[in-house]
Design a protein around this motif. Structure first.
Motif, PDB file in Angstrom:
ATOM      1  N   GLN A 184      60.765  46.863 -39.554  1.00  0.00           N
ATOM      2  CA  GLN A 184      60.543  46.689 -38.686  1.00  0.00           C
ATOM      3  C   GLN A 184      61.359  47.403 -37.578  1.00  0.00           C
ATOM      4  OE1 GLN A 184      61.791  44.852 -40.717  1.00  0.00           O
ATOM      5  NE2 GLN A 184      63.582  43.273 -40.010  1.00  0.00           N
ATOM      6  N   PHE A 185      62.350  48.012 -38.233  1.00  0.00           N
ATOM      7  CA  PHE A 185      63.231  48.621 -37.337  1.00  0.00           C
ATOM      8  C   PHE A 185      62.769  50.065 -36.951  1.00  0.00           C
ATOM      9  CE2 PHE A 185      65.794  45.103 -39.138  1.00  0.00           C
ATOM     10  CZ  PHE A 185      66.682  44.748 -38.113  1.00  0.00           C
ATOM     11  N   LEU A 186      61.876  50.506 -37.449  1.00  0.00           N
ATOM     12  CA  LEU A 186      61.138  51.617 -37.274  1.00  0.00           C
ATOM     13  C   LEU A 186      59.753  51.378 -36.506  1.00  0.00           C
ATOM     14  CD1 LEU A 186      61.996  53.775 -40.417  1.00  0.00           C
ATOM     15  CD2 LEU A 186      63.187  53.385 -38.329  1.00  0.00           C
ATOM     16  N   GLN A 187      59.686  50.390 -35.686  1.00  0.00           N
ATOM     17  CA  GLN A 187      58.613  50.299 -35.006  1.00  0.00           C
ATOM     18  C   GLN A 187      58.232  51.238 -33.784  1.00  0.00           C
ATOM     19  OE1 GLN A 187      56.017  48.255 -34.651  1.00  0.00           O
ATOM     20  NE2 GLN A 187      55.424  47.931 -32.812  1.00  0.00           N
ATOM     21  N   THR A 188      59.415  51.781 -33.166  1.00  0.00           N
ATOM     22  CA  THR A 188      59.061  52.771 -32.100  1.00  0.00           C
ATOM     23  C   THR A 188      59.292  54.286 -32.528  1.00  0.00           C
ATOM     24  OG1 THR A 188      61.475  52.370 -31.118  1.00  0.00           O
ATOM     25  CG2 THR A 188      59.647  51.021 -30.643  1.00  0.00           C
TER      26      THR A 188
ATOM     27  N   ASN B 197      57.432  33.574 -51.399  1.00  0.00           N
ATOM     28  CA  ASN B 197      56.452  33.822 -52.532  1.00  0.00           C
ATOM     29  C   ASN B 197      56.220  34.941 -52.848  1.00  0.00           C
ATOM     30  OD1 ASN B 197      56.087  30.919 -52.858  1.00  0.00           O
ATOM     31  ND2 ASN B 197      54.371  30.696 -51.413  1.00  0.00           N
ATOM     32  N   GLY B 198      56.449  35.571 -54.310  1.00  0.00           N
ATOM     33  CA  GLY B 198      56.142  36.748 -54.665  1.00  0.00           C
ATOM     34  C   GLY B 198      57.326  37.611 -54.306  1.00  0.00           C
ATOM     35  N   GLU B 199      58.361  37.516 -53.785  1.00  0.00           N
ATOM     36  CA  GLU B 199      59.322  38.349 -53.374  1.00  0.00           C
ATOM     37  C   GLU B 199      60.167  38.464 -54.436  1.00  0.00           C
ATOM     38  OE1 GLU B 199      61.997  40.824 -51.487  1.00  0.00           O
ATOM     39  OE2 GLU B 199      60.265  40.343 -51.051  1.00  0.00           O
ATOM     40  N   GLY B 200      60.490  39.797 -55.003  1.00  0.00           N
ATOM     41  CA  GLY B 200      61.539  40.272 -56.012  1.00  0.00           C
ATOM     42  C   GLY B 200      60.485  40.447 -57.360  1.00  0.00           C
ATOM     43  N   PHE B 201      59.276  40.278 -57.169  1.00  0.00           N
ATOM     44  CA  PHE B 201      58.540  40.471 -58.624  1.00  0.00           C
ATOM     45  C   PHE B 201      57.178  41.000 -58.206  1.00  0.00           C
ATOM     46  CE2 PHE B 201      57.687  36.058 -58.017  1.00  0.00           C
ATOM     47  CZ  PHE B 201      56.378  36.041 -58.681  1.00  0.00           C
ATOM     48  N   LEU B 202      56.968  42.079 -58.653  1.00  0.00           N
ATOM     49  CA  LEU B 202      55.425  42.786 -58.708  1.00  0.00           C
ATOM     50  C   LEU B 202      54.935  42.983 -59.928  1.00  0.00           C
ATOM     51  CD1 LEU B 202      56.076  45.618 -56.147  1.00  0.00           C
ATOM     52  CD2 LEU B 202      54.920  43.656 -55.683  1.00  0.00           C
TER      53      LEU B 202
ATOM     54  N   ASN C 186      66.030  66.084 -41.148  1.00  0.00           N
ATOM     55  CA  ASN C 186      66.388  65.227 -42.158  1.00  0.00           C
ATOM     56  C   ASN C 186      65.533  64.201 -42.639  1.00  0.00           C
ATOM     57  OD1 ASN C 186      69.128  64.568 -43.198  1.00  0.00           O
ATOM     58  ND2 ASN C 186      68.851  62.475 -42.095  1.00  0.00           N
ATOM     59  N   ASP C 187      65.536  63.637 -43.780  1.00  0.00           N
ATOM     60  CA  ASP C 187      64.969  62.766 -44.315  1.00  0.00           C
ATOM     61  C   ASP C 187      64.909  61.143 -43.651  1.00  0.00           C
ATOM     62  OD1 ASP C 187      63.569  64.625 -46.140  1.00  0.00           O
ATOM     63  OD2 ASP C 187      64.523  63.687 -47.998  1.00  0.00           O
ATOM     64  N   LEU C 188      63.870  60.601 -44.025  1.00  0.00           N
ATOM     65  CA  LEU C 188      64.119  59.004 -43.241  1.00  0.00           C
ATOM     66  C   LEU C 188      63.217  58.211 -44.511  1.00  0.00           C
ATOM     67  CD1 LEU C 188      64.823  56.967 -41.215  1.00  0.00           C
ATOM     68  CD2 LEU C 188      62.757  57.730 -39.947  1.00  0.00           C
ATOM     69  N   TRP C 189      63.712  57.122 -44.892  1.00  0.00           N
ATOM     70  CA  TRP C 189      63.313  56.215 -45.711  1.00  0.00           C
ATOM     71  C   TRP C 189      63.062  54.771 -45.162  1.00  0.00           C
ATOM     72  CZ3 TRP C 189      63.705  56.122 -51.959  1.00  0.00           C
ATOM     73  CH2 TRP C 189      63.584  57.427 -52.406  1.00  0.00           C
ATOM     74  N   TRP C 190      62.666  53.683 -45.581  1.00  0.00           N
ATOM     75  CA  TRP C 190      62.364  52.442 -45.281  1.00  0.00           C
ATOM     76  C   TRP C 190      62.475  51.626 -46.536  1.00  0.00           C
ATOM     77  CZ3 TRP C 190      57.578  52.587 -41.496  1.00  0.00           C
ATOM     78  CH2 TRP C 190      56.449  52.881 -42.482  1.00  0.00           C
ATOM     79  N   TYR C 191      62.530  50.305 -46.272  1.00  0.00           N
ATOM     80  CA  TYR C 191      62.372  49.246 -47.110  1.00  0.00           C
ATOM     81  C   TYR C 191      61.964  47.987 -46.702  1.00  0.00           C
ATOM     82  CZ  TYR C 191      66.775  46.906 -46.360  1.00  0.00           C
ATOM     83  OH  TYR C 191      67.865  46.202 -45.719  1.00  0.00           O
ATOM     84  N   GLY C 192      61.488  47.063 -47.430  1.00  0.00           N
ATOM     85  CA  GLY C 192      61.206  45.763 -47.291  1.00  0.00           C
ATOM     86  C   GLY C 192      61.880  44.902 -48.232  1.00  0.00           C
ATOM     87  N   CYS C 193      62.016  43.761 -47.911  1.00  0.00           N
ATOM     88  CA  CYS C 193      62.598  42.622 -48.951  1.00  0.00           C
ATOM     89  C   CYS C 193      62.160  41.162 -48.656  1.00  0.00           C
ATOM     90  CB  CYS C 193      64.049  42.741 -48.998  1.00  0.00           C
ATOM     91  SG  CYS C 193      64.928  42.651 -47.536  1.00  0.00           S
ATOM     92  N   VAL C 194      62.912  40.151 -48.413  1.00  0.00           N
ATOM     93  CA  VAL C 194      62.641  38.965 -47.831  1.00  0.00           C
ATOM     94  C   VAL C 194      62.141  39.069 -46.503  1.00  0.00           C
ATOM     95  CG1 VAL C 194      63.572  36.902 -47.066  1.00  0.00           C
ATOM     96  CG2 VAL C 194      64.289  37.650 -49.301  1.00  0.00           C
ATOM     97  N   ASN C 195      62.675  39.907 -45.717  1.00  0.00           N
ATOM     98  CA  ASN C 195      62.086  40.585 -44.243  1.00  0.00           C
ATOM     99  C   ASN C 195      61.931  41.872 -44.523  1.00  0.00           C
ATOM    100  OD1 ASN C 195      62.813  38.019 -42.920  1.00  0.00           O
ATOM    101  ND2 ASN C 195      65.277  38.478 -43.128  1.00  0.00           N
TER     102      ASN C 195
END
Length: 678
Positions: A250-254, A345-350, A267-276
């Motif tokens: 969400q912090f790369l929305q714009t 629900n489902g957070e932390g396991f795929l 430069n590279d740019l990555w992102w991630y998700g978790c509980v949020n």
């Protein structure tokens, strides 16, 4: 299979439930194009010690099965061996084995969190104390061991590598402390890279100099990830410091945020998700739409995001009872409520452990299947881009793909239906098939002017491009290899793109209807119908001659000046409310384009919000934009994909301007608003 002939196949599937049998018909369409097993975007999906709770197996062999299952789904792992205390030689050996495995997209090089606070080091002449655990000695040892093992085994071990650095320092250490720490870590990693690179260059016993140069280049560029959703404004010097930001989705929305976090255009740019974050941003939560996990890969292709990180794939645990946070790790994962972790629900396991079902290794989740589907579509986009640029470095698929992207999401907010996604995926497949065909058909540009769409299409020599079955004659030769065709569509007359090319005994096609301009509402209309209204403070408007503002003749007769009053209680803002225009925005509309002129030298942050006609009386944030000096275009797209059964229509549009307490402004002008229909 790669060699499968294209075409449409028919068959059936037998399903037996409780001795009742059903035959379900299957139709499968195979396109004439293929992607390889290689994935051209890095990722780190962590398999950690949690896996043994479900498998009741702590062996290296089981951990290897979990990593290999990630590769099967086009995902990179984190550590390549399970325990840090295993030999460095084993780690280097496994890295090089994974580097040779085409299915593996990436892996981590350890830096070891140790209690080395204030341990002094001399790095290239600079005294520095290690803070929060970057073990310089271990880092140098790993870099050396992996580099020399790569030279020994004939592979570049750093091409797929990354260094998963400190996790969320802004949350753990606080922002001000994180600024100091991140700068120190960034210096440490850059200097460790430089030291090992210098050592390798001075080792004249190395015979394979070509491979050495590859290894040096990859080590130099290896991403050092810092998972921070706060932009730590500490003036990074990328010559002496090494960092790749990895904030939450969400912090790369714009666009401005993506530019800021990237630090440098190279430069590279990555992102991630978790509980949020949660819906409407991408997530891997069970309660989210499965398209969320899939469309994330389309966003990566669109925004040139180099990597994706997910903190755990096998958190075989359950929430502790009576606590807001915390986990319980049962000896047997199936003995409790294993489906719910960390209150999401489902957070932390795929993965799901296969042991219960007699399978040696993990089973995938539906979410994991969607992630792989999205990555396969990323690979289609990657190959399309490769084909376009191989013909001409200036050719790009982006001008057409923009229409597909906008139909699926806004910024990093997913907003589409399954039917709409399948329609746009079919368009992607057609573009992929056209580019992969013998004719190398590439739609290189879509230009819009006065309601007309000028479409540029490249076709290789020896093939004929047709529009609605008729040969296109407006063409220019390109480098002696092919022709660039120009097709002009008057959408007000219902003209749509309908391309076809015969190549290799097959006919390839692409059909797409662009939005048509239905209505343009000029400044005079805004003024006459009181479209602009106030929310907090006075909003006064008056018509002005734009030539008096710009200093030269412009196309519009009048602009509507906005006079926004200072307010200590809220940001300056204005509303667009009108029964004849705004409240007609519903399922029949495709997008709304509002033009605003900023006559100042100031760039102003503005949030666009929408209030729907579903009687909830609340605004939904649509996008945050930057109103730069000069003309600005505010586009509210993807309207045709919204759930209008719930929303009904758009009741009001709201735009906030600047921050609370800002001085009064009178240098913003509404130029016009255009409403497009499908």
């Amino acid at each position: 299979p790669e060699e499968q002939a294209s075409g449409t196949y028919h068959g059936s599937m037998q399903v037996v439930i409780n001795e009742e049998s059903k035959q379900i018909p299957i139709t499968l369409t195979v396109k004439n194009g293929f992607i390889t097993a290689e994935t051209h975007v890095k990722s780190s999906f962590l398999n950690e010690w949690y896996f043994y709770r479900g498998e009741l197996d702590t062996t290296d062999e089981m951990y290897e099965l979990y990593n290999q299952k990630l590769f099967e789904y086009r995902l990179g792992c984190n550590d390549v061996v399970l325990y840090e205390d295993q030999s460095m030689d084993l780690y280097a050996e496994t890295v090089c084995r994974y580097a040779k495995q085409i299915e593996c997209p990436g892996y981590n090089i350890p830096w070891f969190l140790k209690n080395y606070r204030n341990k002094p080091y001399n790095l290239n002449g600079r005294e520095i104390s290690v803070v929060c655990g970057y073990d310089i000695d271990k880092m140098l040892e790993y870099f050396r061991a992996i580099a020399y093992k790569g030279l020994e085994t004939g592979v570049d071990p750093f091409k797929k590598a990354f260094l998963y650095g400190y996790d969320e320092p802004d949350l753990i250490l606080g922002i001000e402390s994180a600024k100091v720490h991140v700068k120190a870590w960034s210096y440490i990693v850059r200097q460790c890279k430089n030291i090992v690179m210098q050592e390798l260059r001075k080792d004249y016993a190395i015979e394979n100099t070509a491979l050495l140069e590859e290894i040096l280049t990859s080590l130099d560029k290896m991403p050092h990830l810092v998972l921070s959703s706060t932009y730590l404004d500490n003036d990074m010097d990328l010559e002496t410091e090494d960092i790749v930001y990895c904030p939450e989705f969400q912090f790369l929305q714009t666009e401005s945020a993506r530019t800021q976090y990237r630090l440098d255009e190279k430069n590279d740019l990555w992102w991630y998700g978790c509980v949020n974050p949660k819906n409407p941003y991408p997530s891997y939560h069970i309660d989210d739409t499965v398209l969320s996990a899939r469309i994330e890969s389309w966003m990566k292709a669109d925004y040139n995001i180099q990597g994706n990180l997910y903190w755990s794939t096998c958190l075989y645990s359950e929430p502790s009872v009576g606590e807001e946070a915390g986990l319980v790790f049962p000896e047997d994962w199936y003995s409790g409520n294993a489906a719910r972790t960390l209150k999401v629900n489902g957070e932390g396991f795929l993965f799901y452990p296969g042991k219960k079902y007699g399978i040696n290794g993990p089973l995938s989740s539906i979410r994991l299947e969607q992630i792989r589907d999205g990555l396969e579509e990323y690979e289609m986009l990657y190959k399309i881009r490769e084909i376009y640029s191989s013909i001409d470095k200036n050719y790009s698929e982006r001008s057409l793909m923009r229409y597909l992207y906008d139909a699926l999401y806004t910024g990093t907010k997913v907003g589409t239906t399954s039917e709409n996604f399948e329609y746009n995926r079919a368009l992607l497949l057609d573009l992929f098939e056209l580019a992969c065909s013998d004719a190398n058909v590439c739609i290189t540009d879509v230009a819009v002017s006065s309601g007309n769409y000028a479409v540029s299409v490249y076709v290789k020599n020896g093939y004929v491009l047709k529009q609605q079955g008729k040969e296109v004659t407006n063409k220019t030769e390109v480098n002696g290899n092919g022709y660039l065709y120009k097709i002009v569509l008057d959408v007000s007359k219902g003209e749509a793109l309908d391309l076809s090319v015969d190549a290799g005994g097959k006919t390839y096609g692409f059909a797409f209807s662009f939005a048509s301009t239905s209505t343009n509402y000029n400044a005079q209309y805004f003024y006459d119908n009181n479209v602009v209204q106030k929310r907090y403070g006075d909003v006064s408007t008056k018509l002005v001659n734009p030539a008096d503002i710009v200093g030269e003749a412009v196309a519009e007769d009048k602009w509507l000046q906005l006079s926004l009053a200072k307010s200590e209680k809220a940001t300056q803002d204005f509303l667009l409310v009108d029964d004849k225009s705004i409240k007609k925005l519903h399922e029949g509309a495709d997008k709304v384009v509002i033009r605003i002129y900023n006559a100042s030298a100031e760039t102003i942050s503005s949030e666009v919000l929408i209030e729907y006609g579903n009687d909830l009386g609340a605004y939904a944030s649509y996008e945050t934009i930057q109103l730069k000096p000069g003309y600005n275009t505010v586009t509210i797209g993807n309207l045709s994909a919204k759930n209008w059964k719930e929303f009904k229509y758009i009741n009001r549009l709201r735009m906030t301007i600047g921050e609370k307490g800002d001085a009064a402004r009178d240098f913003l002008y509404l130029v016009d608003m255009s409403v497009y229909e499908k």
